[in-house]
Design a protein around this motif. Structure first.
Motif, PDB file in Angstrom:
ATOM      1  N   LYS A 238      -7.374 -27.793 -28.108  1.00  0.00           N
ATOM      2  CA  LYS A 238      -6.320 -28.204 -28.982  1.00  0.00           C
ATOM      3  C   LYS A 238      -5.443 -26.855 -29.322  1.00  0.00           C
ATOM      4  N   ALA A 239      -5.194 -26.216 -28.378  1.00  0.00           N
ATOM      5  CA  ALA A 239      -4.057 -25.089 -28.362  1.00  0.00           C
ATOM      6  C   ALA A 239      -3.146 -25.520 -27.476  1.00  0.00           C
ATOM      7  N   GLN A 240      -2.023 -24.973 -27.763  1.00  0.00           N
ATOM      8  CA  GLN A 240      -0.892 -25.143 -26.477  1.00  0.00           C
ATOM      9  C   GLN A 240      -1.288 -24.334 -25.353  1.00  0.00           C
ATOM     10  N   THR A 241      -0.866 -24.796 -24.227  1.00  0.00           N
ATOM     11  CA  THR A 241      -0.993 -24.191 -23.013  1.00  0.00           C
ATOM     12  C   THR A 241       0.259 -24.054 -22.387  1.00  0.00           C
ATOM     13  N   ARG A 242       0.337 -22.739 -21.921  1.00  0.00           N
ATOM     14  CA  ARG A 242       1.735 -22.404 -21.155  1.00  0.00           C
ATOM     15  C   ARG A 242       1.350 -22.718 -19.743  1.00  0.00           C
ATOM     16  N   PHE A 243       2.610 -23.581 -19.177  1.00  0.00           N
ATOM     17  CA  PHE A 243       2.503 -23.920 -17.717  1.00  0.00           C
ATOM     18  C   PHE A 243       3.874 -23.254 -16.871  1.00  0.00           C
ATOM     19  N   ASP A 244       3.713 -22.978 -15.561  1.00  0.00           N
ATOM     20  CA  ASP A 244       4.922 -22.812 -14.902  1.00  0.00           C
ATOM     21  C   ASP A 244       4.775 -22.909 -13.622  1.00  0.00           C
ATOM     22  N   LEU A 245       6.037 -22.975 -12.797  1.00  0.00           N
ATOM     23  CA  LEU A 245       6.095 -23.556 -11.553  1.00  0.00           C
ATOM     24  C   LEU A 245       7.486 -22.797 -10.973  1.00  0.00           C
ATOM     25  N   ASP A 246       7.224 -22.456  -9.747  1.00  0.00           N
ATOM     26  CA  ASP A 246       8.546 -21.871  -9.124  1.00  0.00           C
ATOM     27  C   ASP A 246       9.264 -23.143  -8.539  1.00  0.00           C
ATOM     28  N   TRP A 247      10.549 -22.793  -8.564  1.00  0.00           N
ATOM     29  CA  TRP A 247      11.346 -24.221  -8.086  1.00  0.00           C
ATOM     30  C   TRP A 247      12.741 -23.484  -7.659  1.00  0.00           C
ATOM     31  N   VAL A 248      12.879 -24.118  -6.329  1.00  0.00           N
ATOM     32  CA  VAL A 248      14.417 -23.751  -5.854  1.00  0.00           C
ATOM     33  C   VAL A 248      15.372 -24.851  -5.892  1.00  0.00           C
ATOM     34  N   TRP A 249      16.308 -24.674  -6.663  1.00  0.00           N
ATOM     35  CA  TRP A 249      17.131 -25.695  -6.938  1.00  0.00           C
ATOM     36  C   TRP A 249      18.517 -25.691  -5.953  1.00  0.00           C
ATOM     37  N   ASP A 250      18.755 -26.958  -5.225  1.00  0.00           N
ATOM     38  CA  ASP A 250      19.506 -27.072  -4.025  1.00  0.00           C
ATOM     39  C   ASP A 250      21.100 -27.237  -4.652  1.00  0.00           C
ATOM     40  N   GLY A 251      20.979 -27.414  -5.748  1.00  0.00           N
ATOM     41  CA  GLY A 251      22.526 -27.397  -6.605  1.00  0.00           C
ATOM     42  C   GLY A 251      22.917 -28.852  -6.686  1.00  0.00           C
ATOM     43  N   LYS A 252      22.069 -29.945  -6.379  1.00  0.00           N
ATOM     44  CA  LYS A 252      22.463 -31.306  -6.411  1.00  0.00           C
ATOM     45  C   LYS A 252      22.031 -31.755  -7.721  1.00  0.00           C
ATOM     46  N   PRO A 253      22.771 -32.712  -8.196  1.00  0.00           N
ATOM     47  CA  PRO A 253      22.089 -33.380  -9.589  1.00  0.00           C
ATOM     48  C   PRO A 253      20.934 -33.947  -9.416  1.00  0.00           C
ATOM     49  N   THR A 254      19.998 -33.673 -10.333  1.00  0.00           N
ATOM     50  CA  THR A 254      18.653 -34.070 -10.532  1.00  0.00           C
ATOM     51  C   THR A 254      18.185 -33.977 -11.680  1.00  0.00           C
ATOM     52  N   LYS A 255      16.939 -34.654 -11.869  1.00  0.00           N
ATOM     53  CA  LYS A 255      16.079 -34.803 -13.001  1.00  0.00           C
ATOM     54  C   LYS A 255      14.912 -34.259 -13.033  1.00  0.00           C
ATOM     55  N   ILE A 256      14.538 -33.194 -14.130  1.00  0.00           N
ATOM     56  CA  ILE A 256      13.146 -32.544 -14.309  1.00  0.00           C
ATOM     57  C   ILE A 256      12.470 -33.087 -15.260  1.00  0.00           C
ATOM     58  N   VAL A 257      11.082 -33.363 -15.117  1.00  0.00           N
ATOM     59  CA  VAL A 257      10.067 -33.691 -16.151  1.00  0.00           C
ATOM     60  C   VAL A 257       8.878 -33.265 -15.906  1.00  0.00           C
TER      61      VAL A 257
END
Lengths: 385, 385
Positions: free
Chosen positions: B318-337
C-alpha cells in the motif's frame, strides 16, 4: 484524559488551499546552528554545522528542511544548467557530465542514514549536563536518496580494473575532497544523488548533485560534486591527512576509519525533558553502517537490567530504525540507556569500555551508549556513565 | 555529454548555515490548486484541491509540503493544546482524549500512499490533450505516517464486539464524517496519525490529528479528527449518501466502494514533455490498495507488446512503488502506456474494458491505464486509448 467534552466545531471555512502546505503556527521545530562542539547561540556566519531536532521527530524519516548540515565553507548557490562533473583518471573514456546527462541515466532510490563522523563528541570532550539529544546526537538523519548508481557510471567511463580508489571533490569554497576505497560494497551501493525525499536536493545538502555512500562517514558523501578521479592509491588530500584522522591512545593517528558504527539513542525521554511518574513511552533511534539493526535493548536502571525494545517495520539496511518500549516510572531517581546490535553482530559499547579502547584524544566516531539521568523531580539530564 | 571542461570553482564562502534548508532558487516545484476537475488558474479561495507535481518527483516519498490536498472547507487553524477527540458509542468506557494523551500512547510508523477517490477523473469526463501527469494523477501521494494504532484505542475504550462500524468526524467547517467498516484489516492497519515524514502533521493534512487508513479512499482518512463513534451499522452521513457514491451504468448508485484499486502511471515521459529520439528512461509510479505491487509492464507501441519494468526496492504494501525501463525511441509517432498488478492478482485494466464495466456516469475510482501519445516532433500528450 481530559475531563471536558469537545466543543461544537466552528462551522466556517478555513484557510485557502495553496501551492505548498506550510507548518502550523503552533509547531516550533528547527535545527540549531553551532560554531563548534557545544558552541551554540552563535552569529550565523560562524556556524559550521546545524543539528537536527531528534527530540521532536517521530518515525524514521527526517523532514527535508531539517536534515542535519555540516559544511566547511557554507552553501554555494549553483545553477544546475551550468554545473559539470568531470570523471577522469584511470578510465578508458574521461567524461564531462551535465545534470541533464545524469537525470537521463538509470536511477535508484534508497532510504538510508547519513551521519557526521563528529556526531556525539560533546560526550567525549565536554559532557555538559544541560544538553538535549539534538545537541548530543543531532548530526544524523535519514532520507530517501535518489540518484545514478556509481556502478553505472563506472561502466560508462570504463574504469581500469587496477583502480581501487576514487577521489570525490566538491564545488564549494573549501573544495572538500576525499579518497574513497572502491570496494564491492561501495561500488554496489554508492550513488550520484540528485534527489532527497522525492524532490531535488536542497542547496545545503549538495544541490544539484552529491555523492551518497550509505553507511560511511558523512564527509565522504561529497556535496556539490564536481569531480571524480580514479586511481590505484588514495590521493591523500588534506581532508584525510590533517582533518579527518583519529588520534589514538598511543599518539598515532588512524587514517581512513570510514564506516559509521552501530549506534542508538533514546530520544524520549531525553535531555532537558520533564517527565511524571507512571506510564512513559520510551522511544529512540538506532542505526548501523554495517547493515540492518538486529535488536535494541533499553535499561531503566542504569544498565543493570535490559529489556528488548520493539522495532518499527520495515527495518532497512543502513537506515535509522525507530524503537520503543513501555515503561512505568516509579518516581525514584534513575538512569535510562539504550544499546543496539546489527546483523553483523556488532554491539554498541558502554561508555567505559569505549573510552578504554579509544582513549580521550580522538575526535570522531563517538558511538558509546547514551545515558540520561532522571532526578526525583522528573528532570532528564545528560550524564556520563 | 558536455563538450567543455569544468571551470575552476569559486573559492569563496557560500551562504550561512541556518535553522532550515530552503529550496534552490533554480528549483520550481509546486502544487496546482484547482476549483474542480480541470478548473485551473482559479482564485485561491475557490480551490477545492491542490495537485502534487508527480512529473517532478523522484523516488517514492512525497515532500511534506507537496502532498496533495483535497478539502471541503479549507484548512482550519487548530491549537493542539485545546484539541479534543471524543471516542464514544458502543464502547465500555467513552473517553475524551487530548493530544498529550495520544502522544504518550504506543505508536507506529508506516510508509503508505493516500489517494483521493477522484484522482484521474479528467480522463473519465473531459480528457483534454494538453494536460500534465500532475493534472491527470496528482491526487495521490506517499508519506511516512506516524500515530497510535486504532487497535490500541479500541482496547482502551473497550469496543463492543457487536460494533462493526466506526464514524469518524473532522473538525473543519464542513464537518466531513464517514462510516468505516471495522474489518480485521482496518483494525489491524488504521492509525490516529499525528506525524507525516518525521514531523507533526501540517494543517492542510489534518494537524494536529487525522485518521489514516492505508489502501482506502482518501476521504475516509478524516483530517482534523474530533470524534470516533462506534455502532453496529453505517451512520449514513451525507458524505456517503449524497457525495461519495458511484453512479453505475444501470442508473443505481453504489455505496461504500472504499478501496483504491491497483493503478500506475508513467511520470516521464508524460503529458506536455518534449523528448528526443534515442535513449529515454521511462519511469513512473504504481500502487494498490490491496497490498504490494507484483509487477509493472510498459508498452511503447500503444499496448501491442509489453516489457517488464524494474521495481525499486523495497516494495512495500500500500505504498507507491517507483518503476523504470530503458527505452530507445526511433523518432516515429507512438504511444506509451503502463499497467500494473498487485500481490492479490488484480491487474490494472485498459481504458476500454474499464469504461465498458463502469460506464461513463461514475465520478470516482478511475484506475484505467494511462496512455501518452508522442508525435514525430517528440511532444507528449494525453490521449484516450
Amino acid at each position: 484524559m481530559a475531563d471536558t467534552l469537545v466543543d461544537v466545531p466552528a462551522r466556517e471555512p478555513g484557510d485557502v488551499l495553496g501551492a505548498y502546505s506550510e507548518r502550523s503556527e503552533y509547531v516550533h521545530i528547527a535545527r540549531i546552528p553551532e560554531a563548534g562542539p557545544g558552541v551554540r547561540n552563535v552569529d550565523p556566519v560562524d556556524a559550521i554545522n546545524s543539528k537536527a531536532p531528534l527530540d521532536q521527530f517521530v518515525g524514521t524519516i527526517t523532514p527535508s528542511d531539517l536534515h542535519y548540515v555540516r559544511s566547511h565553507a557554507g552553501t554555494p548557490n549553483i545553477d544546475p544548467a551550468k554545473h559539470r562533473v568531470l570523471v577522469h583518471g584511470m578510465v578508458a573514456k574521461p567524461l564531462v557530465l551535465t545534470m541533464a546527462d545524469l537525470r537521463a541515466m538509470p536511477s535508484i532510490s534508497r532510504l538510508a542514514f547519513l551521519e557526521c563522523t563528529g556526531n556525539g563528541w560533546e560526550n567525549w570532550k565536554t559532557a555538559p549536563d544541560d544538553v538535549t539529544v539534538q545537541n548530543t546526537h543531532g548530526l544524523v538523519s535519514t532520507h530517501e536518496w535518489t540518484g545514478v548508481p556509481l556502478s553505472f557510471l563506472l561502466d560508462l567511463v570504463g574504469v581500469d580494473r587496477a583502480s581501487r580508489w576514487m577521489l570525490a571533490e566538491g564545488d564549494d569554497g573549501a573544495a572538500v575532497a576525499r579518497s574513497i576505497p572502491l570496494t564491492d560494497e561501495v561500488i554496489g551501493e554508492a550513488m550520484l544523488a540528485y534527489g532527497q525525499n522525492g524532490e531535488p536536493l536542497r542547496p545545503a545538502h549538495g544541490f544539484p548533485l552529491r555523492l551518497f555512500i550509505p553507511g560511511f562517514e558523512g564527509n565522504l558523501s561529497i556535496k556539490w560534486l564536481r569531480r571524480l578521479k580514479f586511481g590505484d592509491q588514495p590521493f591523500m588530500t588534506r581532508w584525510e591527512t590533517a582533518r579527518y584522522t583519529q588520534l589514538l591512545t598511543n599518539g598515532k593517528a588512524r587514517q581512513f576509519q570510514l564506516r559509521q558504527e552501530v549506534n542508538s539513542v533514546i530520544t524520549s525521554p531525553s535531555g532537558m525533558m520533564q517527565i511524571s511518574p507512571g506510564y512513559n513511552r520510551v522511544t529512540g533511534l538506532a542505526w548501523s553502517g554495517y547493515g540492518k539493526i538486529d535488536w535494541v535493548e533499553v535499561s531503566a536502571d542504569g544498565a543493570k537490567t535490559w529489556n528488548r525494545a520493539r522495532l518499527n517495520e520495515p527495518v532497512l539496511s543502513k537506515a535509522q530504525t525507530r524503537f520503543d518500549l513501555d515503561w512505568v516510572w516509579d518516581g525514584k531517581p534513575t538512569k535510562i540507556v539504550s544499546r543496539s546490535a546489527d546483523e553483523k553482530g556488532n554491539v554498541q559499547p558502554g561508555r567505559k569500555s569505549f573510552i578504554a579502547a579509544m582513549g580521550e584524544n580522538a575526535l570522531f566516531h563517538y558511538s558509546a551508549q547514551q545515558t540520561w539521568s532522571i532526578d526525583a523531580a522528573g528532570k532528564v539530564r545528560n550524564v556520563l556513565d
